[in-house]
Design a protein around this motif. Sequence first.
Motif, PDB file in Angstrom:
ATOM      1  N   LYS A 231       2.589  -0.565  -5.010  1.00 59.68           N
ATOM      2  CA  LYS A 231       2.330  -1.425  -6.165  1.00 59.68           C
ATOM      3  C   LYS A 231       1.907  -0.563  -7.351  1.00 59.68           C
ATOM      4  CE  LYS A 231       2.812  -5.068  -3.482  1.00 59.68           C
ATOM      5  NZ  LYS A 231       4.037  -5.913  -3.549  1.00 59.68           N
TER       6      LYS A 231
ATOM      7  N   LYS B 295       4.562  -8.244 -15.564  1.00 57.68           N
ATOM      8  CA  LYS B 295       4.938  -7.796 -14.220  1.00 57.68           C
ATOM      9  C   LYS B 295       5.356  -6.323 -14.165  1.00 57.68           C
ATOM     10  CE  LYS B 295       6.192 -12.443 -12.663  1.00 57.68           C
ATOM     11  NZ  LYS B 295       4.873 -12.644 -12.082  1.00 57.68           N
TER      12      LYS B 295
ATOM     13  N   ASP C 279       0.826  -4.737 -11.030  1.00 59.93           N
ATOM     14  CA  ASP C 279       0.413  -5.787 -10.091  1.00 59.93           C
ATOM     15  C   ASP C 279      -1.090  -6.034 -10.099  1.00 59.93           C
ATOM     16  OD1 ASP C 279       3.109  -6.024  -8.608  1.00 59.93           O
ATOM     17  OD2 ASP C 279       2.661  -3.885  -8.473  1.00 59.93           O
TER      18      ASP C 279
END
Length: 301
Positions: free
Chosen positions: A16, A91, A94
């Motif tokens: 992430k 986006k 995260d």
Amino acid sequence: MLLEALIDRATQKGLKTVAVAAAEDAEVIEAVTEAVSCKLAKFILFGDKERIQQILNEKNATNNESDYLQIVHVDSKEMAAELAVKAVKNKDADVLMKGNIPTNVVLKAVLNKDYGLRTGSVLSHIAVFEIPGVDHFIIITDAGMNIAPDLVQKVQITKNAVAIAHSIGIDKPKVAPIAAVEVINPSMQTTIDAATLTMMNKRGQITGCIIDGPLGLDNAISTFAAEHKGIHSEVAGKADIILVPTIEVGNALYKSLVYFAKAKVGAIISGARAPIVLTSRADTAESKLYSLALALCSVSK
């Protein structure tokens, strides 16, 4: 070690990205470089590029920059917060992480109506403790966001904590709304709220957990204390989540565990579009790393 296991759990969720607002801080960079060494996450570091690069050089972290670290220069802490929040909103990241920046500046960006991360839910502080002599996590909420939550807020705070418990492998967390006494006293609103939360849980209005209260802190975590006082329930003596009545109680309990009990902790803000690592400037790099791992575990798939 319980919190060390969170790092392994977080890496299993896939790589992430974390957006760091005002990353020019030695403890933050140490946590970031440690996370990179564990291949825990990628990072977008918003802040004073020259200062960030200087700290990275001091940490001998430049070799990892091209793959895991992106530095974005900004001229103010306000802009760092805005761009970090926008990265999460769009986006590109995260998780949001607070760096060397006042909490109110970060939260102002998080709560911005145009580009912020509000969902309509209550934002709440959730701390996951590894305490010497205790063989499971103890989660405390809310020690940092809600000053004196009412019943409606306590419902959402509980739901936020239960979701985090699920994300770290506690399938059916036991929740203890604590008070000064273990009986319902009409003169003490905390006991009424605790009893209401218990009934809401029994009737399916709050799911995914077992709630029982009011309980004192002693009989919430000690089976000996619970048995001595004649309290028999699925939660008494076995609580996973301690729901505190006010921020003062939570804050004092949090700091007591850290400074007196030498507990280790990871903490995040939950209830936004993405988890927020909002650690204190006094927190160690180790605590910041555990908070990152906790946040990454809680990222929605």
